[in-house]
Design a protein around this motif. Sequence first.
Motif, short mmCIF file in Angstrom:
data_model
loop_
_atom_site.label_atom_id
_atom_site.label_comp_id
_atom_site.label_asym_id
_atom_site.label_seq_id
_atom_site.Cartn_x
_atom_site.Cartn_y
_atom_site.Cartn_z
N PHE A 124 0.83 -1.21 0.00
CA PHE A 124 0.00 0.00 0.00
C PHE A 124 0.86 1.26 0.00
N ASP A 125 0.55 2.17 -0.90
CA ASP A 125 1.10 3.52 -0.84
C ASP A 125 0.16 4.36 0.02
N VAL A 126 0.72 5.08 0.98
CA VAL A 126 -0.08 5.82 1.95
C VAL A 126 0.38 7.27 1.99
N PRO A 153 7.43 5.66 13.99
CA PRO A 153 6.55 6.82 13.86
C PRO A 153 6.66 7.45 12.48
N LEU A 154 5.53 7.87 11.94
CA LEU A 154 5.54 8.54 10.64
C LEU A 154 5.67 10.05 10.77
N ILE A 174 3.43 16.52 4.30
CA ILE A 174 2.56 15.41 3.95
C ILE A 174 3.43 14.16 3.89
N ILE A 175 3.12 13.21 4.72
CA ILE A 175 3.95 12.02 4.87
C ILE A 175 3.56 10.99 3.80
N GLN A 176 4.55 10.42 3.14
CA GLN A 176 4.33 9.35 2.19
C GLN A 176 5.08 8.11 2.66
N GLU A 177 4.39 6.98 2.69
CA GLU A 177 4.98 5.76 3.21
C GLU A 177 4.42 4.57 2.45
N ARG A 178 5.10 3.43 2.56
CA ARG A 178 4.61 2.18 1.97
C ARG A 178 4.40 1.18 3.11
N VAL A 179 3.31 0.43 3.00
CA VAL A 179 2.97 -0.55 4.04
C VAL A 179 2.89 -1.92 3.36
N TYR A 180 3.67 -2.86 3.88
CA TYR A 180 3.78 -4.19 3.28
C TYR A 180 2.93 -5.20 4.05
N PRO A 181 2.52 -6.29 3.38
CA PRO A 181 1.89 -7.39 4.13
C PRO A 181 2.79 -7.82 5.28
#
Length: 344
Positions: A218-220, A240-241, A269-276
């Motif tokens: 997921f791109d967040v 922490p983001l 604006i924070i951009q992050e990736r969330v993996y399974p």
Amino acid sequence: MGIPELDWSSHPEPHQPSPAAQEQQVTQDHLAEEHQPVARTVATDFTPYAVGDPGRAASEVVPLPDQENWHRRDSVFDGFTLVDPDSTALATVRGASVRGLSHRAFGKPRQDEYGYQVTPDGRYLVLCVADGISSGPRSHQAAEVAVRTGVALLVNALAQVTPGEIDWEQTLREVAGHIVTFARKRVPGGEAMDADEVVAWMGTTATYAVVDLAHEVFDVHVAVVGDSSAWLLTEPGWHPLAEVKNADADIATSAVEALPKLSSRPRLIIQERVYPGEALVLMTDGVGDPLGDGKGAVGRFLADAWRTPPHELAFVAHMGFHKRSFDDDRTVLAVWPMARPNRC
């Protein structure tokens, strides 16, 4: 060789009871079931989770209702799985908000709020948690407006632009404007209030997130107003983001930015990736303060509990842990991406 014929003469037809006899037998069977002993589970008192010293309030506070806001629920929670049109699981979501011990003791309303919505095309999940500032007697209403209006505005925007193209400052100004309009209509004598005056009556922090569900990873995009925080829960622990509240302060402070009064400084604006195997977790400071930097006892407790999606009832119980001196409302939204099967 042909199939030999069966001799049915040695297999007489089974006896069929008359309709009256069948009815009598059904009645007898029903009566027999009614008189069978019923297996019962003996209910026992639930023992809330405690991390370290729970403090006296955990056992001594008598929860009182808020006499002015009967519609305002003491505790709310959600638990569901998002799937695509082929019924492939995309994400597991848990959300909960509970009234803190302090508000329970004094019969005050829960000032936290959370909300979520999937865009009509199923592409994006929009999330928000909000924490009404304690000093404002109508801050729970500011939190409601921030959540409902903000989520709706972002869903509408995503019909036209990508998450990276969202005008976050404009969106937040619109949310602030809705809170001011609400206050001018609802607060006695508030017809001419400006944002500075409104925030004393009904101010709120808010953290918004847009999650792209299109891919397994997921791109967040996250925007934060105030001290409601966003985290990644990964295998090593909590990440922490945004800056952790009071992380480098000698004395903790409760002075925070709050809608509808927005800071003039540029917003990150924070951009992050969330993996399974990981989780995106948004929380108000009722959980964020005892979590701290995520490396202490609370961090270990919640990391172990939420490494994988728990049952929604367990999620509420985990979030409602007792720890001395932490008695604020608590709200958490968590999203776990699901590994997807390979398709040829």
